[in-house]
Design an enzyme around this catalytic site. Sequence first.
Site, PDB file in Angstrom:
ATOM      1  N   GLN A   2    -102.723  91.495  41.525  1.00 14.68           N
ATOM      2  CA  GLN A   2    -102.906  91.723  40.095  1.00 14.68           C
ATOM      3  C   GLN A   2    -102.684  93.172  39.680  1.00 14.68           C
ATOM      4  O   GLN A   2    -102.885  93.519  38.527  1.00 14.68           O
ATOM      5  CB  GLN A   2    -104.281  91.222  39.634  1.00 14.68           C
ATOM      6  CG  GLN A   2    -105.454  92.015  40.142  1.00 14.68           C
ATOM      7  CD  GLN A   2    -106.753  91.258  39.925  1.00 14.68           C
ATOM      8  OE1 GLN A   2    -107.015  90.218  40.538  1.00 14.68           O
ATOM      9  NE2 GLN A   2    -107.588  91.762  39.025  1.00 14.68           N
ATOM     10  N   ASP A  54    -113.819  91.009  30.036  1.00 14.37           N
ATOM     11  CA  ASP A  54    -112.405  90.672  30.235  1.00 14.37           C
ATOM     12  C   ASP A  54    -112.162  89.323  29.545  1.00 14.37           C
ATOM     13  O   ASP A  54    -111.937  88.301  30.190  1.00 14.37           O
ATOM     14  CB  ASP A  54    -112.109  90.604  31.733  1.00 14.37           C
ATOM     15  CG  ASP A  54    -112.425  91.924  32.417  1.00 14.37           C
ATOM     16  OD1 ASP A  54    -111.644  92.867  32.262  1.00 14.37           O
ATOM     17  OD2 ASP A  54    -113.483  92.023  33.074  1.00 14.37           O
ATOM     18  N   SER A  81    -115.946  99.257  36.559  1.00 12.77           N
ATOM     19  CA  SER A  81    -115.761 100.009  37.807  1.00 12.77           C
ATOM     20  C   SER A  81    -114.869 101.218  37.548  1.00 12.77           C
ATOM     21  O   SER A  81    -114.996 102.254  38.202  1.00 12.77           O
ATOM     22  CB  SER A  81    -115.130  99.116  38.871  1.00 12.77           C
ATOM     23  OG  SER A  81    -115.919  97.952  39.066  1.00 12.77           O
ATOM     24  N   ARG A  82    -113.958 101.089  36.604  1.00 14.39           N
ATOM     25  CA  ARG A  82    -113.007 102.181  36.337  1.00 14.39           C
ATOM     26  C   ARG A  82    -113.653 103.341  35.575  1.00 14.39           C
ATOM     27  O   ARG A  82    -113.036 104.408  35.477  1.00 14.39           O
ATOM     28  CB  ARG A  82    -111.781 101.650  35.583  1.00 14.39           C
ATOM     29  CG  ARG A  82    -110.903 100.754  36.456  1.00 14.39           C
ATOM     30  CD  ARG A  82    -109.583 100.393  35.783  1.00 14.39           C
ATOM     31  NE  ARG A  82    -108.625  99.831  36.729  1.00 14.39           N
ATOM     32  CZ  ARG A  82    -108.371  98.529  36.870  1.00 14.39           C
ATOM     33  NH1 ARG A  82    -109.013  97.643  36.127  1.00 14.39           N
ATOM     34  NH2 ARG A  82    -107.485  98.106  37.748  1.00 14.39           N
ATOM     35  N   MET A 132    -114.154  92.449  42.105  1.00 14.09           N
ATOM     36  CA  MET A 132    -113.387  93.386  42.937  1.00 14.09           C
ATOM     37  C   MET A 132    -114.296  94.488  43.476  1.00 14.09           C
ATOM     38  O   MET A 132    -113.808  95.530  43.919  1.00 14.09           O
ATOM     39  CB  MET A 132    -112.227  93.988  42.140  1.00 14.09           C
ATOM     40  CG  MET A 132    -111.242  92.912  41.671  1.00 14.09           C
ATOM     41  SD  MET A 132    -109.575  93.533  41.381  1.00 14.09           S
ATOM     42  CE  MET A 132    -109.883  94.727  40.084  1.00 14.09           C
ATOM     43  N   GLY A 133    -115.602  94.262  43.457  1.00 16.92           N
ATOM     44  CA  GLY A 133    -116.528  95.219  44.049  1.00 16.92           C
ATOM     45  C   GLY A 133    -116.779  96.436  43.179  1.00 16.92           C
ATOM     46  O   GLY A 133    -116.517  96.416  41.980  1.00 16.92           O
ATOM     47  N   GLY A 145    -123.061  95.312  34.952  1.00 15.32           N
ATOM     48  CA  GLY A 145    -122.315  94.195  34.353  1.00 15.32           C
ATOM     49  C   GLY A 145    -122.127  93.077  35.364  1.00 15.32           C
ATOM     50  O   GLY A 145    -122.403  91.899  35.092  1.00 15.32           O
ATOM     51  N   HIS A 146    -121.675  93.444  36.561  1.00 13.23           N
ATOM     52  CA  HIS A 146    -121.552  92.447  37.635  1.00 13.23           C
ATOM     53  C   HIS A 146    -122.920  91.825  37.942  1.00 13.23           C
ATOM     54  O   HIS A 146    -123.040  90.613  38.127  1.00 13.23           O
ATOM     55  CB  HIS A 146    -121.033  93.096  38.912  1.00 13.23           C
ATOM     56  CG  HIS A 146    -119.662  93.684  38.831  1.00 13.23           C
ATOM     57  ND1 HIS A 146    -119.439  95.033  38.918  1.00 13.23           N
ATOM     58  CD2 HIS A 146    -118.438  93.124  38.685  1.00 13.23           C
ATOM     59  CE1 HIS A 146    -118.142  95.279  38.852  1.00 13.23           C
ATOM     60  NE2 HIS A 146    -117.504  94.132  38.696  1.00 13.23           N
TER      61      HIS A 146
HETATM   62  P1  AMP Z   1    -114.055  93.055  38.223  1.00 14.68           P
HETATM   63  O1  AMP Z   1    -114.790  93.463  39.445  1.00 14.68           O
HETATM   64  O2  AMP Z   1    -113.738  94.180  37.298  1.00 14.68           O
HETATM   65  O3  AMP Z   1    -112.866  92.186  38.541  1.00 14.68           O
HETATM   66  O4  AMP Z   1    -115.055  92.147  37.413  1.00 14.68           O
HETATM   67  C1  AMP Z   1    -115.662  91.018  37.998  1.00 14.68           C
HETATM   68  C2  AMP Z   1    -116.336  90.206  36.927  1.00 14.68           C
HETATM   69  O5  AMP Z   1    -117.340  91.004  36.295  1.00 14.68           O
HETATM   70  C3  AMP Z   1    -115.374  89.764  35.817  1.00 14.68           C
HETATM   71  O6  AMP Z   1    -115.705  88.433  35.429  1.00 14.68           O
HETATM   72  C4  AMP Z   1    -115.663  90.743  34.724  1.00 14.68           C
HETATM   73  O7  AMP Z   1    -115.376  90.250  33.437  1.00 14.68           O
HETATM   74  C5  AMP Z   1    -117.148  90.956  34.907  1.00 14.68           C
HETATM   75  N1  AMP Z   1    -117.554  92.219  34.286  1.00 14.68           N
HETATM   76  C6  AMP Z   1    -117.019  93.449  34.487  1.00 14.68           C
HETATM   77  N2  AMP Z   1    -117.618  94.368  33.707  1.00 14.68           N
HETATM   78  C7  AMP Z   1    -118.559  93.713  32.984  1.00 14.68           C
HETATM   79  C8  AMP Z   1    -119.512  94.093  31.994  1.00 14.68           C
HETATM   80  N3  AMP Z   1    -119.608  95.359  31.571  1.00 14.68           N
HETATM   81  N4  AMP Z   1    -120.313  93.141  31.464  1.00 14.68           N
HETATM   82  C9  AMP Z   1    -120.221  91.851  31.881  1.00 14.68           C
HETATM   83  N5  AMP Z   1    -119.346  91.425  32.809  1.00 14.68           N
HETATM   84  C10 AMP Z   1    -118.526  92.333  33.354  1.00 14.68           C
END
Ligand code: AMP
Length: 301
Positions: free
Chosen positions: A61, A153, A189-190, A30-31, A36-37
């Site tokens: 969602q 997640d 991101s939050r 979701m950018g 982590g991303h």
């Molecule tokens: P999101 O943008 O929050 O929907 O996350 C996109 C992807 O990045 C999802 O598969 C998340 O589980 C992964 N993700 C988010 N934060 C982390 C993190 N700290 N470490 C590893 N993967 C992450």
Amino acid sequence: VRTTTTTVAFRAELDRARAAGRSVGLVPTMGALHDGHASLVERAAQECDEVAVTIFVNPLQFAPTEDLAAYPRDPDGDARRSAEAGATVLFTPDEDEMYPDGRDGVLTSVSVEALAGVMEGASRPDHFAGVCTVVAKLFNLAGPCRAYFGEKDFQQLAVIRRMVGDLSFPVEVVGCPTVREPDGLAMSSRNRYLTDEERRAAPVLVGALRAGAAAYVGGCTDPGSIRRTMADVVEASPVGTLDYVEVVDAATLRPVGVVGPGCRLFGAVRFGRARLIDNIPVDDTVDDSAPDDGDVGGASP
Ligand code: AMP
């Protein structure tokens, strides 16, 4: 990086790559990309010839009361970070492109009931149906690929794995370890929503999970006691409100009578505008200075 904004162009890009014999990695996000991303993109780049990063803040969602409008957006930063991490294709559709009849015009929903009703699903009733519906759509657009998701997640990863198995998507789901800040806070991101005071307090969530793990490693196998131990840590912090802490079987996400090696600890805590989640294996007692390797090994954060 080749940027695509339409479903037709994105599908064509990856079809062309496969026709040329190139393997495809997919990283849905979701950018507001962070390290982590980036770790998912880097892992995909190690294992696949093409790496497609999708950036779409999926309205399906989010509940009406949640942070859809306020969700952080950083298109330029995302393009740069994706490229640096090894992405070759970006897909940045707008809402009309993904849902031409509007979000209320999406009449199909994919749900994985048994895994999606607990924890995050109990706190956010339509959340996983929204996730599955958009991920199913992205998988259909991307075609055969390896798809990378974070253990951050973990419940989402479990739900998507099950959806892929049950519906025979030509996708290999790869789970990647959680990347953390030096003080243990899982990157999210939050985290951008946190005030300075909340940011200082936020590692209490992983601290609570690690206290639960320490109790287990110390010999406690009673789920109620382990939950209490974790809740006590959060409740002792003047900042942050406990949403839930759980110890469940990592495969079924169901409660257990006796805590054992296949279990995992989960928690959600609200800090002002931010609702943060985290999880660790039940025997993970690493201290804050050590990287968290999750339970898959491989890529280092
Ligand atoms: P999101 O943008 O929050 O929907 O996350 C996109 C992807 O990045 C999802 O598969 C998340 O589980 C992964 N993700 C988010 N934060 C982390 C993190 N700290 N470490 C590893 N993967 C992450």
